[in-house]
Design an enzyme around this catalytic site. Structure first.
Site, PDB file in Angstrom:
ATOM      1  CG  ASN A  11      -1.710   1.226   1.431  1.00 28.69           C
ATOM      2  OD1 ASN A  11      -1.754   2.073   0.537  1.00 28.69           O
ATOM      3  ND2 ASN A  11      -2.349   1.347   2.586  1.00 28.69           N
ATOM      4  CE  LYS A  13      -0.001   3.089   4.826  1.00 26.16           C
ATOM      5  NZ  LYS A  13       0.082   3.157   6.279  1.00 26.16           N
ATOM      6  CG  HIS A  94      -5.617   1.933   5.406  1.00 22.85           C
ATOM      7  ND1 HIS A  94      -5.167   2.848   6.338  1.00 22.85           N
ATOM      8  CD2 HIS A  94      -4.616   1.039   5.237  1.00 22.85           C
ATOM      9  CE1 HIS A  94      -3.940   2.515   6.699  1.00 22.85           C
ATOM     10  NE2 HIS A  94      -3.580   1.425   6.044  1.00 22.85           N
ATOM     11  CD  GLU A  96      -2.666   5.428   6.923  1.00 24.67           C
ATOM     12  OE1 GLU A  96      -2.670   5.482   5.680  1.00 24.67           O
ATOM     13  OE2 GLU A  96      -1.743   4.884   7.574  1.00 24.67           O
ATOM     14  CD  GLU A 164      -3.132  -2.432   7.422  1.00 21.97           C
ATOM     15  OE1 GLU A 164      -1.993  -2.623   6.964  1.00 21.97           O
ATOM     16  OE2 GLU A 164      -3.829  -1.452   7.121  1.00 21.97           O
ATOM     17  N   GLY A 170       3.073   2.266  10.725  1.00 25.50           N
ATOM     18  CA  GLY A 170       4.052   3.340  10.547  1.00 25.50           C
ATOM     19  C   GLY A 170       4.810   3.708  11.807  1.00 25.50           C
ATOM     20  CB  SER A 209       5.716  -1.865  11.845  1.00 29.15           C
ATOM     21  OG  SER A 209       5.337  -0.525  12.133  1.00 29.15           O
TER      22      SER A 209
HETATM   23  P1  13P Z   1       3.376   0.348   7.538  1.00 31.82           P
HETATM   24  O1  13P Z   1       3.842  -0.958   6.940  1.00 31.82           O
HETATM   25  O2  13P Z   1       4.091   1.529   6.984  1.00 31.82           O
HETATM   26  O3  13P Z   1       3.336   0.280   9.033  1.00 31.82           O
HETATM   27  O4  13P Z   1       1.842   0.543   7.047  1.00 31.82           O
HETATM   28  C1  13P Z   1       0.946  -0.493   7.219  1.00 31.82           C
HETATM   29  C2  13P Z   1      -0.297  -0.161   6.497  1.00 31.82           C
HETATM   30  O5  13P Z   1      -1.050   0.700   6.924  1.00 31.82           O
HETATM   31  C3  13P Z   1      -0.584  -0.854   5.245  1.00 31.82           C
HETATM   32  O6  13P Z   1      -1.878  -0.618   4.810  1.00 31.82           O
END
Ligand code: 13P
Length: 249
Positions: A11, A13, A94, A96, A164, A170, A209
Site C-alpha cells: 500500500n 498510500k 483502511h 487512515e 492492521e 508506521g 510495520s
Molecule cells: P506500515 O507498513 O508503513 O506500518 O503501514 C501499514 C499499512 O497501513 C498498510 O496498509
C-alpha cells in the site's frame, strides 16, 4: 485442509511518482523467482494505469473505491474506473480513511460490495486503536468491525481481510506473534461462523510495520495468509525480502 496461498500487498498510500514505478520490475521479477505467492502493489489512483504498463505482471490495485457506480461524487473514483485502468484490487476501510474521511463500517461494507461486484480482489481493513488494546477491548472492537464491514455474500471478486492494529502502522511497533495469533484465530472463527466453508478459504493478512526482519516470524503465525505492507513496499530493496519470506513460509 485448506491451503491458502500467501498474498503480499503493498500500500503506497500518498507516496510514489512516475519515476518510482521503476521499482515494479525488480519486484515482479523477484516475485516470479520466489514463486508460490501472490504479490500486489496499490499506488495512488493517478499511478494505476502507468503502473499496469510497467508492472511486469504484478497485480496493481487501488487504495479505495466509491460505493456508488457513478454520479455526482466529486473527487471520488469508482470500481469500474479502477478496472478500466487495469487495476485488479481495491483496499477499502483502511484505518487512515476511517479516521481522516470518517468512514463508518457501513460505508466500508458498501464499498466492498461494489468492488467485489466488479470482480476486484477486495481487501477490507480492520484494527483496533492503542486505547482499545490498553483497555483490553481489541477482540470485541475488531469483531464488531468484521461483523459490520464485511459483505454478506458475493459472487465475484475475492474478499480478503487485513488486520492492521492502528498503533502498529508506521510506528515500527509490531504486534507480537501471540497478539497476531489471538486476533487472526478470532477473525477466522468469525468468518467460519458467518460464511461456513468459504470462511476457511478467505485470506487474512497482517499489516503494521511489516519489514524484512520481522516478516518470517509473522508469516509463521497460524492464520496469517500474507501481509499488507506500507512503508516497506515503496522500494524493491525493502519489499523483495518480505516476498521471499512469504514464499518460504
Ligand atoms: P506500515 O507498513 O508503513 O506500518 O503501514 C501499514 C499499512 O497501513 C498498510 O496498509
Amino acid at each position: 485442509m485448506h491451503v491458502r496461498r500467501k498474498l503480499v500487498a503493498g500500500n503506497w498510500k500518498m507516496n510514489g511518482s512516475l519515476g518510482q514505478l521503476s521499482e515494479l520490475q525488480p519486484i515482479a521479477e523477484a516475485a516470479k523467482a520466489a514463486g508460490g505467492v501472490d504479490v500486489a502493489i496499490c499506488p495512488p489512483f493517478t499511478l494505476i494505469a502507468p503502473a499496469v504498463t510497467r508492472s511486469g505482471g504484478l497485480m496493481i490495485g487501488a487504495q479505495d473505491c466509491h460505493a456508488e457506480e457513478s454520479g455526482a461524487h466529486t473527487g471520488a473514483t469508482s470500481a469500474a474506473m479502477i478496472k478500466e485502468a487495469g487495476g485488479r484490487m481495491a483496499i477499502v476501510g483502511h484505518s487512515e480513511r476511517r479516521a481522516e474521511q470518517q468512514e463508518s463500517d457501513a460505508a466500508v461494507r458498501a464499498k466492498a460490495q461494489r468492488a467485489l461486484r466488479h470482480g476486484l480482489v477486495t481487501i477490507v481493513c480492520v484494527g483496533e486503536s492503542a486505547i482499545d488494546r490498553a483497555a483490553g477491548d481489541h477482540l470485541p472492537v475488531v469483531g464488531r468491525q468484521v461483523a459490520e464491514s464485511l459483505p454478506d455474500g458475493w459472487e465475484d471478486g475475492e474478499l480478503v481481510i487485513a488486520y492492521e492494529p492502528i498503533w502498529a502502522i508506521g510506528t515500527g511497533k509490531v504486534a507480537t506473534a501471540a497478539d497476531i495469533a489471538e486476533m487472526h484465530t478470532a477473525i477466522r472463527a468469525d468468518l467460519v461462523r458467518r460464511y461456513g466453508d468459504t470462511g476457511m478459504r478467505l485470506r487474512i493478512l497482517y499489516g503494521g510495520s511489516v519489514k524484512a526482519d520481522n516478516a518470517a516470524e509473522i508469516f509463521a503465525v497460524a492464520d496469517v495468509d500474507g501481509a499488507l505492507v506500507g512503508g516497506a513496499s515503496l522500494t524493491a530493496a525493502q519489499f523483495v525480502p518480505i516476498i521471499e519470506a512469504a514464499s518460504k513460509s
